[in-house]
Each structure stands twice: as structure tokens, then as C-alpha cells.
Design a protein around this motif. Structure first.
Motif, mmCIF file in Angstrom:
data_model
loop_
_atom_site.group_PDB
_atom_site.id
_atom_site.type_symbol
_atom_site.label_atom_id
_atom_site.label_comp_id
_atom_site.label_asym_id
_atom_site.label_seq_id
_atom_site.Cartn_x
_atom_site.Cartn_y
_atom_site.Cartn_z
ATOM 1 N N GLY A 78 6.652 -3.268 5.899
ATOM 2 C CA GLY A 78 5.315 -2.827 6.305
ATOM 3 C C GLY A 78 5.239 -1.459 6.939
ATOM 4 N N GLN A 79 6.360 -0.730 6.989
ATOM 5 C CA GLN A 79 6.320 0.614 7.551
ATOM 6 C C GLN A 79 5.416 1.513 6.709
ATOM 7 O OE1 GLN A 79 9.003 -1.173 6.843
ATOM 8 N NE2 GLN A 79 10.592 -0.998 8.415
ATOM 9 N N ASP A 80 4.850 2.538 7.334
ATOM 10 C CA ASP A 80 3.909 3.431 6.644
ATOM 11 C C ASP A 80 4.471 3.933 5.317
ATOM 12 O OD1 ASP A 80 2.066 3.161 8.655
ATOM 13 O OD2 ASP A 80 2.574 5.038 9.653
ATOM 14 N N GLU A 81 5.729 4.359 5.330
ATOM 15 C CA GLU A 81 6.315 4.946 4.119
ATOM 16 C C GLU A 81 6.561 3.912 3.027
ATOM 17 O OE1 GLU A 81 9.688 4.267 7.131
ATOM 18 O OE2 GLU A 81 7.598 4.923 7.134
ATOM 19 N N LEU A 82 6.588 2.633 3.369
ATOM 20 C CA LEU A 82 6.814 1.580 2.372
ATOM 21 C C LEU A 82 5.512 1.010 1.809
ATOM 22 C CD1 LEU A 82 9.777 -0.373 4.036
ATOM 23 C CD2 LEU A 82 9.887 1.346 2.216
ATOM 24 N N GLN A 83 4.414 1.193 2.531
ATOM 25 C CA GLN A 83 3.143 0.641 2.064
ATOM 26 C C GLN A 83 2.709 1.227 0.727
ATOM 27 O OE1 GLN A 83 0.069 0.793 5.094
ATOM 28 N NE2 GLN A 83 1.513 0.157 6.670
ATOM 29 N N SER A 84 3.147 2.443 0.447
ATOM 30 C CA SER A 84 2.778 3.080 -0.825
ATOM 31 C C SER A 84 3.407 2.370 -2.025
ATOM 32 C CB SER A 84 3.204 4.553 -0.817
ATOM 33 O OG SER A 84 4.613 4.656 -0.668
ATOM 34 N N LEU A 85 4.399 1.514 -1.763
ATOM 35 C CA LEU A 85 5.053 0.781 -2.847
ATOM 36 C C LEU A 85 4.388 -0.559 -3.134
ATOM 37 C CD1 LEU A 85 8.775 1.395 -1.784
ATOM 38 C CD2 LEU A 85 7.421 2.702 -3.442
ATOM 39 N N VAL A 108 -4.076 -3.234 15.679
ATOM 40 C CA VAL A 108 -4.936 -4.087 14.858
ATOM 41 C C VAL A 108 -5.779 -3.242 13.912
ATOM 42 C CG1 VAL A 108 -6.924 -5.643 14.916
ATOM 43 C CG2 VAL A 108 -4.966 -6.079 16.399
ATOM 44 N N ASP A 109 -6.278 -2.106 14.381
ATOM 45 C CA ASP A 109 -7.087 -1.261 13.499
ATOM 46 C C ASP A 109 -6.241 -0.672 12.370
ATOM 47 O OD1 ASP A 109 -9.802 -0.199 13.015
ATOM 48 O OD2 ASP A 109 -8.791 1.741 13.235
ATOM 49 N N ASP A 110 -4.972 -0.329 12.655
ATOM 50 C CA ASP A 110 -4.079 0.139 11.597
ATOM 51 C C ASP A 110 -3.881 -0.955 10.548
ATOM 52 O OD1 ASP A 110 -3.730 2.543 12.938
ATOM 53 O OD2 ASP A 110 -1.871 1.918 13.915
ATOM 54 N N SER A 111 -3.769 -2.190 11.016
ATOM 55 C CA SER A 111 -3.625 -3.316 10.094
ATOM 56 C C SER A 111 -4.869 -3.468 9.233
ATOM 57 C CB SER A 111 -3.359 -4.603 10.882
ATOM 58 O OG SER A 111 -3.193 -5.700 10.008
ATOM 59 N N ARG A 112 -6.039 -3.299 9.862
ATOM 60 C CA ARG A 112 -7.289 -3.419 9.111
ATOM 61 C C ARG A 112 -7.377 -2.349 8.023
ATOM 62 N NH1 ARG A 112 -11.574 -0.737 8.770
ATOM 63 N NH2 ARG A 112 -11.012 0.604 10.536
ATOM 64 N N VAL A 113 -7.006 -1.114 8.342
ATOM 65 C CA VAL A 113 -7.054 -0.021 7.359
ATOM 66 C C VAL A 113 -6.138 -0.324 6.173
ATOM 67 C CG1 VAL A 113 -6.496 2.418 6.966
ATOM 68 C CG2 VAL A 113 -7.730 1.732 9.035
ATOM 69 N N ALA A 114 -4.910 -0.780 6.463
ATOM 70 C CA ALA A 114 -3.974 -1.126 5.386
ATOM 71 C C ALA A 114 -4.488 -2.312 4.572
ATOM 72 C CB ALA A 114 -2.602 -1.443 5.984
ATOM 73 N N PHE A 115 -5.087 -3.273 5.257
ATOM 74 C CA PHE A 115 -5.646 -4.453 4.595
ATOM 75 C C PHE A 115 -6.755 -4.051 3.620
ATOM 76 C CE2 PHE A 115 -9.018 -7.678 4.534
ATOM 77 C CZ PHE A 115 -8.322 -8.770 4.039
ATOM 78 N N GLU A 116 -7.659 -3.186 4.065
ATOM 79 C CA GLU A 116 -8.774 -2.782 3.206
ATOM 80 C C GLU A 116 -8.291 -2.015 1.984
ATOM 81 O OE1 GLU A 116 -12.121 -0.949 5.010
ATOM 82 O OE2 GLU A 116 -12.500 -2.638 6.361
ATOM 83 N N LYS A 117 -7.293 -1.183 2.168
ATOM 84 C CA LYS A 117 -6.745 -0.452 1.022
ATOM 85 C C LYS A 117 -6.168 -1.426 0.002
ATOM 86 C CE LYS A 117 -3.589 3.280 -0.202
ATOM 87 N NZ LYS A 117 -2.574 4.236 0.292
ATOM 88 N N MET A 118 -5.486 -2.460 0.488
ATOM 89 C CA MET A 118 -4.906 -3.458 -0.401
ATOM 90 C C MET A 118 -5.996 -4.264 -1.107
ATOM 91 S SD MET A 118 -4.356 -7.060 -0.494
ATOM 92 C CE MET A 118 -4.479 -7.552 1.215
ATOM 93 N N ILE A 119 -6.949 -4.761 -0.352
ATOM 94 C CA ILE A 119 -7.926 -5.693 -0.892
ATOM 95 C C ILE A 119 -8.880 -5.025 -1.887
ATOM 96 C CG2 ILE A 119 -9.902 -5.574 0.717
ATOM 97 C CD1 ILE A 119 -8.058 -8.779 -0.278
ATOM 98 N N ARG A 120 -9.037 -3.701 -1.786
ATOM 99 C CA ARG A 120 -9.941 -2.981 -2.684
ATOM 100 C C ARG A 120 -9.269 -2.571 -3.991
ATOM 101 N NH1 ARG A 120 -12.599 1.299 1.434
ATOM 102 N NH2 ARG A 120 -13.504 2.130 -0.473
ATOM 103 N N ASN A 121 -7.964 -2.750 -4.089
ATOM 104 C CA ASN A 121 -7.268 -2.398 -5.322
ATOM 105 C C ASN A 121 -7.760 -3.295 -6.466
ATOM 106 O OD1 ASN A 121 -4.943 -2.663 -7.374
ATOM 107 N ND2 ASN A 121 -4.283 -0.942 -6.119
ATOM 108 N N GLU A 122 -8.022 -2.704 -7.603
ATOM 109 C CA GLU A 122 -8.610 -3.460 -8.723
ATOM 110 C C GLU A 122 -7.710 -4.609 -9.190
ATOM 111 O OE1 GLU A 122 -7.184 -0.838 -12.567
ATOM 112 O OE2 GLU A 122 -9.098 -0.331 -11.633
#
Length: 201
Positions: A78-85, A108-122
Motif C-alpha cells: 500500500g505504499q504510495d509508489e506501489l499503488q500505481s501497480l 484516513v483522508d489519504d485512504s479515502r483518496v486512494a479508495f476513490e481512485k480505485m473505485i472509479r476505475n472502469e
């Protein structure tokens, strides 16, 4: 005759397999969750000592059987540099477990931002989601309702999918078994949209 019988047995023992991603920020407890899931569902498995679990660099994989199917878990760093994978795994996943560190209010807000990026992926459209508020056993943690409120803006981006928000303790195994059974039921129900992989036992 042997070939015919053995082929029939293999066909009868064939199980559907579903890929489940375990996602969330680093230190949320994803690997501990995976270890306790294997303990809960695998007879004789004692797991690795929890105090020896370190940050995941890359991924961990675990497999369990429940409700007549196999769930293959992919615990991604879950590190920032790994989320792109993460998005490399979306097209072939059948379910997602999102883990939030209830004790780390500052992130928690960082988690929310990462969550939204994931959930919006087609590729994630319609994929069942198990949202776990981890470390609910710890004094001073945010409760489930507080985390739900922090993620309230994400609700409109969820689309049509099965979703469950639960409090758990990955360290002590509290709430994990029921949560995983719920997810298994959802990925099975969703198998026309996301067909399983057929595996021989």
C-alpha cells in the motif's frame, strides 16, 4: 476405463476460483488480515507469528476454500509508489477487500483518496466490496460510523455493487470469518458478470 473414471472424478472435483484483492494504505493491517483469514479457513494452518509481519513490498498471495469455491487473495503493498501497480490487477479480480487503519486518523483522508481512485476505475465497475475498519480492538481508534462519515463523499462514486462496511480486528481475528463468507457469497452471486476461473482440486 481408468482414464474415463479419472476424468469424471477430476470434473466432479473442479472448483470455481475467484480472485480477491486486499487493498489499502501501508500499515492498515492487510497482511495480518490475510494471515488470520487463512487461519480461520484452513484446517491445521497456524500462520506466521504476527509480530514478524512487516510492510509488504510487492504482494502476498493466499488461498482458502469456502462455500464450495476457492478464493485466491492478492495482498498488494500500500505504499504510495506501489499503488500505481494496483490497476494491473483490476480486470481479473472478482472482489475487493479495502482495509482502513482505524487508529491512524491522520491518514484516513489519504485512504479515502486512494479508495476513490480505485473505485472509479472502469475495470472495477460492479465488483463486490468488503470495506473493513481494522484495529477496532485498539483504544482511541475511530469507530465504524466515524470512518463511514469520513468516506461519505465516496458513496456517490460506488455505482451498483454489493458493499458491506464492518469493524474488525485483524490481529485478533474478530469479525473476519463472517466478513469473508459474505464476500464469497457476493462473488458467487456476481459470477455472470465476472465468471470464475475453473480449477481442479
Amino acid at each position: 476405463m481408468y482414464t474415463l473414471v479419472s476424468g469424471l472424478v477430476r470434473e466432479l472435483l473442479k472448483r470455481d476460483e475467484y480472485n480477491v484483492l486486499i487493498l489499502g494504505l501501508d500499515n492498515a493491517g492487510k497482511t495480518t488480515l490475510l494471515e488470520h483469514t487463512k487461519i480461520k479457513f484452513t484446517s491445521g494452518y497456524t500462520g506466521k507469528p504476527f509480530h514478524k509481519i512487516t510492510a509488504t513490498i510487492g504482494l502476498n498471495i493466499g488461498n482458502i476454500s469456502t462455500l464450495g469455491v476457492n478464493l485466491l487473495f492478492w495482498d498488494l503493498g500500500g505504499q504510495d509508489e506501489l499503488q500505481s501497480l494496483w490497476d494491473k490487477y483490476y480486470a481479473e479480480c472478482h472482489g475487493v477487500v479495502w482495509v482502513v487503519d482505524s487508529l491512524d486518523e491522520a491518514r484516513v483522508d489519504d485512504s479515502r483518496v486512494a479508495f476513490e481512485k480505485m473505485i472509479r476505475n472502469e475495470h472495477m465497475r460492479g465488483v463486490p466490496l468488503l470495506f473493513l475498519c481494522n484495529k477496532q480492538d485498539m483504544v482511541g481508534c475511530l469507530n465504524v460510523n466515524q470512518i463511514r462519515e469520513a468516506f461519505s463523499d465516496s458513496a456517490s462514486k460506488m455505482g451498483s455493487r454489493d458493499c458491506s462496511v464492518r469493524g474488525v480486528s485483524a490481529l485478533h481475528g474478530q469479525g473476519i470469518k463472517d466478513a469473508i463468507v459474505w464476500l464469497a457469497q457476493c462473488v458467487i452471486k456476481n459470477n455472470e458478470t465476472r465468471p470464475p476461473i475453473n480449477k481442479d482440486d
